[in-house]
Write a protein that holds these residues in place. Structure first.
Motif, PDB file in Angstrom:
ATOM      1  N   MET A 178     132.311   0.959  15.110  1.00  0.00           N
ATOM      2  CA  MET A 178     131.092   1.735  14.878  1.00  0.00           C
ATOM      3  C   MET A 178     131.386   3.149  14.404  1.00  0.00           C
ATOM      4  SD  MET A 178     129.143   0.487  18.355  1.00  0.00           S
ATOM      5  CE  MET A 178     127.789   1.664  18.190  1.00  0.00           C
ATOM      6  N   ARG A 179     132.673   3.554  14.438  1.00  0.00           N
ATOM      7  CA  ARG A 179     133.055   4.909  14.066  1.00  0.00           C
ATOM      8  C   ARG A 179     133.869   4.902  12.778  1.00  0.00           C
ATOM      9  NH1 ARG A 179     135.296   8.541  18.677  1.00  0.00           N
ATOM     10  NH2 ARG A 179     134.039  10.067  17.578  1.00  0.00           N
ATOM     11  N   ALA A 180     133.643   5.874  11.944  1.00  0.00           N
ATOM     12  CA  ALA A 180     134.334   5.945  10.656  1.00  0.00           C
ATOM     13  C   ALA A 180     135.782   6.379  10.832  1.00  0.00           C
ATOM     14  CB  ALA A 180     133.605   6.912   9.729  1.00  0.00           C
ATOM     15  N   GLY A 181     136.622   5.986   9.903  1.00  0.00           N
ATOM     16  CA  GLY A 181     138.005   6.455   9.867  1.00  0.00           C
ATOM     17  C   GLY A 181     138.840   5.950  11.022  1.00  0.00           C
ATOM     18  N   THR A 182     139.598   6.870  11.649  1.00  0.00           N
ATOM     19  CA  THR A 182     140.545   6.505  12.704  1.00  0.00           C
ATOM     20  C   THR A 182     140.179   7.151  14.040  1.00  0.00           C
ATOM     21  OG1 THR A 182     141.974   8.351  12.016  1.00  0.00           O
ATOM     22  CG2 THR A 182     142.436   6.193  11.065  1.00  0.00           C
ATOM     23  N   LYS A 183     138.887   7.314  14.298  1.00  0.00           N
ATOM     24  CA  LYS A 183     138.450   8.037  15.495  1.00  0.00           C
ATOM     25  C   LYS A 183     138.518   7.212  16.778  1.00  0.00           C
ATOM     26  CE  LYS A 183     135.330  11.019  12.835  1.00  0.00           C
ATOM     27  NZ  LYS A 183     133.918  11.402  12.593  1.00  0.00           N
ATOM     28  N   LEU A 184     138.552   5.891  16.679  1.00  0.00           N
ATOM     29  CA  LEU A 184     138.605   4.980  17.818  1.00  0.00           C
ATOM     30  C   LEU A 184     137.323   5.041  18.647  1.00  0.00           C
ATOM     31  CD1 LEU A 184     142.358   5.416  18.875  1.00  0.00           C
ATOM     32  CD2 LEU A 184     141.365   3.876  17.165  1.00  0.00           C
ATOM     33  N   CYS A 185     137.318   4.333  19.781  1.00  0.00           N
ATOM     34  CA  CYS A 185     136.076   4.102  20.526  1.00  0.00           C
ATOM     35  C   CYS A 185     135.592   5.327  21.303  1.00  0.00           C
ATOM     36  CB  CYS A 185     136.261   2.939  21.493  1.00  0.00           C
ATOM     37  SG  CYS A 185     137.695   3.092  22.586  1.00  0.00           S
ATOM     38  N   LYS A 186     134.271   5.396  21.470  1.00  0.00           N
ATOM     39  CA  LYS A 186     133.638   6.382  22.352  1.00  0.00           C
ATOM     40  C   LYS A 186     133.233   5.673  23.638  1.00  0.00           C
ATOM     41  CE  LYS A 186     130.498   9.148  20.835  1.00  0.00           C
ATOM     42  NZ  LYS A 186     129.290   9.663  20.127  1.00  0.00           N
ATOM     43  N   LYS A 187     133.470   6.338  24.767  1.00  0.00           N
ATOM     44  CA  LYS A 187     133.227   5.704  26.054  1.00  0.00           C
ATOM     45  C   LYS A 187     131.770   5.284  26.220  1.00  0.00           C
ATOM     46  CE  LYS A 187     134.007   6.159  31.005  1.00  0.00           C
ATOM     47  NZ  LYS A 187     134.531   6.993  32.107  1.00  0.00           N
ATOM     48  N   GLU A 188     130.820   6.129  25.794  1.00  0.00           N
ATOM     49  CA  GLU A 188     129.412   5.789  25.973  1.00  0.00           C
ATOM     50  C   GLU A 188     129.023   4.540  25.174  1.00  0.00           C
ATOM     51  OE1 GLU A 188     129.422   9.791  23.665  1.00  0.00           O
ATOM     52  OE2 GLU A 188     130.677   8.730  25.126  1.00  0.00           O
ATOM     53  N   ASP A 189     129.606   4.379  23.976  1.00  0.00           N
ATOM     54  CA  ASP A 189     129.359   3.165  23.192  1.00  0.00           C
ATOM     55  C   ASP A 189     129.940   1.948  23.903  1.00  0.00           C
ATOM     56  OD1 ASP A 189     128.126   4.630  21.171  1.00  0.00           O
ATOM     57  OD2 ASP A 189     129.986   4.880  20.038  1.00  0.00           O
ATOM     58  N   VAL A 190     131.162   2.111  24.412  1.00  0.00           N
ATOM     59  CA  VAL A 190     131.839   1.013  25.104  1.00  0.00           C
ATOM     60  C   VAL A 190     131.018   0.535  26.296  1.00  0.00           C
ATOM     61  CG1 VAL A 190     133.864   0.378  26.479  1.00  0.00           C
ATOM     62  CG2 VAL A 190     134.160   1.697  24.374  1.00  0.00           C
ATOM     63  N   GLU A 191     130.561   1.471  27.119  1.00  0.00           N
ATOM     64  CA  GLU A 191     129.839   1.098  28.338  1.00  0.00           C
ATOM     65  C   GLU A 191     128.566   0.326  28.013  1.00  0.00           C
ATOM     66  OE1 GLU A 191     131.050   1.295  31.225  1.00  0.00           O
ATOM     67  OE2 GLU A 191     132.764   2.588  30.840  1.00  0.00           O
ATOM     68  N   GLY A 192     127.849   0.751  26.958  1.00  0.00           N
ATOM     69  CA  GLY A 192     126.631   0.056  26.571  1.00  0.00           C
ATOM     70  C   GLY A 192     126.907  -1.358  26.099  1.00  0.00           C
ATOM     71  N   ILE A 193     127.944  -1.522  25.283  1.00  0.00           N
ATOM     72  CA  ILE A 193     128.301  -2.849  24.773  1.00  0.00           C
ATOM     73  C   ILE A 193     128.789  -3.749  25.902  1.00  0.00           C
ATOM     74  CG2 ILE A 193     129.855  -4.110  23.229  1.00  0.00           C
ATOM     75  CD1 ILE A 193     129.841  -1.582  21.436  1.00  0.00           C
ATOM     76  N   TYR A 194     129.607  -3.186  26.797  1.00  0.00           N
ATOM     77  CA  TYR A 194     130.131  -3.950  27.934  1.00  0.00           C
ATOM     78  C   TYR A 194     129.001  -4.449  28.832  1.00  0.00           C
ATOM     79  CZ  TYR A 194     132.782  -4.893  32.245  1.00  0.00           C
ATOM     80  OH  TYR A 194     133.313  -5.477  33.366  1.00  0.00           O
ATOM     81  N   GLU A 195     128.037  -3.598  29.080  1.00  0.00           N
ATOM     82  CA  GLU A 195     126.883  -3.995  29.900  1.00  0.00           C
ATOM     83  C   GLU A 195     126.126  -5.143  29.231  1.00  0.00           C
ATOM     84  OE1 GLU A 195     122.769  -1.966  31.678  1.00  0.00           O
ATOM     85  OE2 GLU A 195     124.390  -0.699  30.891  1.00  0.00           O
ATOM     86  N   TRP A 196     125.972  -5.060  27.915  1.00  0.00           N
ATOM     87  CA  TRP A 196     125.268  -6.110  27.179  1.00  0.00           C
ATOM     88  C   TRP A 196     126.034  -7.431  27.251  1.00  0.00           C
ATOM     89  CZ3 TRP A 196     125.973  -9.511  23.176  1.00  0.00           C
ATOM     90  CH2 TRP A 196     124.826 -10.065  22.619  1.00  0.00           C
ATOM     91  N   ILE A 197     127.368  -7.370  27.090  1.00  0.00           N
ATOM     92  CA  ILE A 197     128.194  -8.581  27.153  1.00  0.00           C
ATOM     93  C   ILE A 197     128.081  -9.240  28.523  1.00  0.00           C
ATOM     94  CG2 ILE A 197     130.573  -9.440  27.176  1.00  0.00           C
ATOM     95  CD1 ILE A 197     131.230  -7.379  25.010  1.00  0.00           C
ATOM     96  N   GLN A 198     128.141  -8.435  29.591  1.00  0.00           N
ATOM     97  CA  GLN A 198     128.042  -9.002  30.938  1.00  0.00           C
ATOM     98  C   GLN A 198     126.666  -9.601  31.193  1.00  0.00           C
ATOM     99  OE1 GLN A 198     129.559  -5.997  33.817  1.00  0.00           O
ATOM    100  NE2 GLN A 198     131.243  -7.459  33.970  1.00  0.00           N
ATOM    101  N   LEU A 199     125.623  -8.927  30.723  1.00  0.00           N
ATOM    102  CA  LEU A 199     124.265  -9.442  30.896  1.00  0.00           C
ATOM    103  C   LEU A 199     124.104 -10.764  30.154  1.00  0.00           C
ATOM    104  CD1 LEU A 199     121.375  -9.028  31.939  1.00  0.00           C
ATOM    105  CD2 LEU A 199     120.884  -7.749  29.837  1.00  0.00           C
ATOM    106  N   ARG A 200     124.645 -10.831  28.948  1.00  0.00           N
ATOM    107  CA  ARG A 200     124.548 -12.068  28.177  1.00  0.00           C
ATOM    108  C   ARG A 200     125.308 -13.199  28.868  1.00  0.00           C
ATOM    109  NH1 ARG A 200     125.905 -12.993  21.738  1.00  0.00           N
ATOM    110  NH2 ARG A 200     125.723 -15.256  21.776  1.00  0.00           N
ATOM    111  N   GLU A 201     126.447 -12.879  29.478  1.00  0.00           N
ATOM    112  CA  GLU A 201     127.225 -13.897  30.190  1.00  0.00           C
ATOM    113  C   GLU A 201     126.418 -14.483  31.349  1.00  0.00           C
ATOM    114  OE1 GLU A 201     130.397 -16.265  31.599  1.00  0.00           O
ATOM    115  OE2 GLU A 201     130.134 -15.247  29.671  1.00  0.00           O
ATOM    116  N   LYS A 202     125.729 -13.623  32.107  1.00  0.00           N
ATOM    117  CA  LYS A 202     124.934 -14.089  33.230  1.00  0.00           C
ATOM    118  C   LYS A 202     123.769 -14.959  32.754  1.00  0.00           C
ATOM    119  CE  LYS A 202     125.981 -10.095  36.158  1.00  0.00           C
ATOM    120  NZ  LYS A 202     125.421  -8.863  36.789  1.00  0.00           N
ATOM    121  N   GLU A 203     123.125 -14.539  31.664  1.00  0.00           N
ATOM    122  CA  GLU A 203     121.979 -15.301  31.153  1.00  0.00           C
ATOM    123  C   GLU A 203     122.430 -16.652  30.598  1.00  0.00           C
ATOM    124  OE1 GLU A 203     120.242 -12.661  28.352  1.00  0.00           O
ATOM    125  OE2 GLU A 203     119.032 -11.609  29.844  1.00  0.00           O
ATOM    126  N   THR A 204     123.592 -16.671  29.940  1.00  0.00           N
ATOM    127  CA  THR A 204     124.102 -17.905  29.348  1.00  0.00           C
ATOM    128  C   THR A 204     124.425 -18.938  30.420  1.00  0.00           C
ATOM    129  OG1 THR A 204     125.040 -16.662  27.492  1.00  0.00           O
ATOM    130  CG2 THR A 204     125.910 -18.878  27.866  1.00  0.00           C
TER     131      THR A 204
END
Length: 326
Positions: free
Chosen positions: A296-322
């Motif tokens: 989601m970030r341009a160039g070589t900036k690597l991940c932002k923690k706030e982005d990671v936490e939001g995506i991780y929460e979504w992945i876990q929620l999807r796992e529970k629903e599945t």
């Protein structure tokens, strides 16, 4: 998740034997045989293990970045990491650390990346690197070896590293390719992260279809001393394989800006998560979140923690629903 780089005297160490300095700039219209006016250059420390350390730092964790450094570029690299607050240990070499160059055309929005060859490393220098690892590694430490070898370093370098990690009671996390990967799997590895092409090479096939993926991966891990293997599937997610279990972690759809460092960020997320006692499934879910956040970030900036936490929460929620019962 809240991360720390030490836990009961244990630590995370990343090793990069072919690091680099990324030099990035932009131009208005990329044309041949023309003196193009570029914007001010921005520099970032790079290379497999160094990217892992940078991503760990972005996540609020801590690691020691051990790498080979030489020449003015090597000194620049050490200064970049020091200024970022990342602990380092260097092994000096007579060759010069490489510098990669990236140009983005602001008219077309296309980016052009020029990857330079690494330096020649003398036998005494790569052996000094192994000695340095042996000197700082303790039982329970995580040793992350990521990136390609450079000329002069033998193909079995990571295998020798695996032997050192096993003797020290440390956990080796490996992300490499080519002959170095084929040699390394002869040793004991805690976590191996190939992509589909690399797994194909490991299994001796030219192509792996999705129907063949699980049985081939399972067969591989049953024949090697590898506790976990996580097959990176790019935007499609990842496959977690152990001797007992297998699980698919789906990818997350985001607006991609760059894929540079996504694999290294995935490794960083998995190591941080495992270091804090996460389950294997949580480890890979967090790794996928980190790799996705980096795109989601341009160039070589690597991940932002706030982005990671939001995506991780979504992945876990999807796992529970599945997994809900119907």
């Amino acid at each position: 998740m809240v991360f720390d780089g030490t836990k009961e005297m244990q630590k995370i160490i990343t090793l990069t034997v072919n690091p680099l300095v990324d030099k990035n700039t932009t131009v208005v219209g990329l044309r041949p045989d023309t003196n193009l006016a570029a914007t001010q250059a921005f520099y970032h420390a790079g290379g497999g293990g160094i990217n892992v350390s940078r991503a760990i730092h972005n996540l609020g964790g801590s690691s020691m970045a051990l790498f080979l450094e030489g020449g003015r570029t090597g000194a620049h690299l050490a200064n970049l990491l020091g200024s970022a607050g990342i602990p380092i240990k260097t092994v000096h070499i007579s060759g010069h650390t490489r510098e990669n160059f990236a140009v983005k055309d602001r008219v077309t929005q296309l980016a052009y990346r020029f990857s330079m060859p690494g330096p020649f490393v003398k036998e005494a220098e790569w052996k000094a690197c192994l000695t340095a690892v042996e000197g700082i590694l303790n039982p329970g430490d995580y040793l992350v070896a990521s990136g390609k070898l450079t000329t002069g370093i033998p193909d079995d370098f990571y295998l020798q590293l695996a032997d050192i990690a096993e003797a020290k009671g440390a956990k080796l996390v490996l992300d490499t390719k080519g002959k170095a990967l084929l040699e390394a799997i002869k040793g004991r590895i805690y976590l191996l992260k190939p992509n589909l092409a690399e797994l194909s090479e490991l299994c001796g096939v030219s192509y792996i279809s999705y129907s063949e993926l699980e049985p081939l991966a399972k067969n591989f891990i049953n024949r090697h001393s590898c506790e976990f293997m996580v097959v990176s599937l790019g935007a499609k997610g990842a496959l977690l394989v152990s001797a007992q279990n297998i699980a698919y972690i789906p990818g997350v759809v985001v607006s991609q800006q760059s894929i540079i460092g996504a694999g290294d960020s995935m490794v960083a997320g998995m190591v941080c998560s495992s270091f804090q006692g996460a389950t294997p499934l949580e480890m890979v879910q967090y790794g996928v979140a980190c790799g996705t956040a980096t795109t989601m970030r341009a160039g070589t900036k690597l991940c932002k923690k706030e982005d990671v936490e939001g995506i991780y929460e979504w992945i876990q929620l999807r796992e529970k629903e599945t997994n809900k019962s119907f």
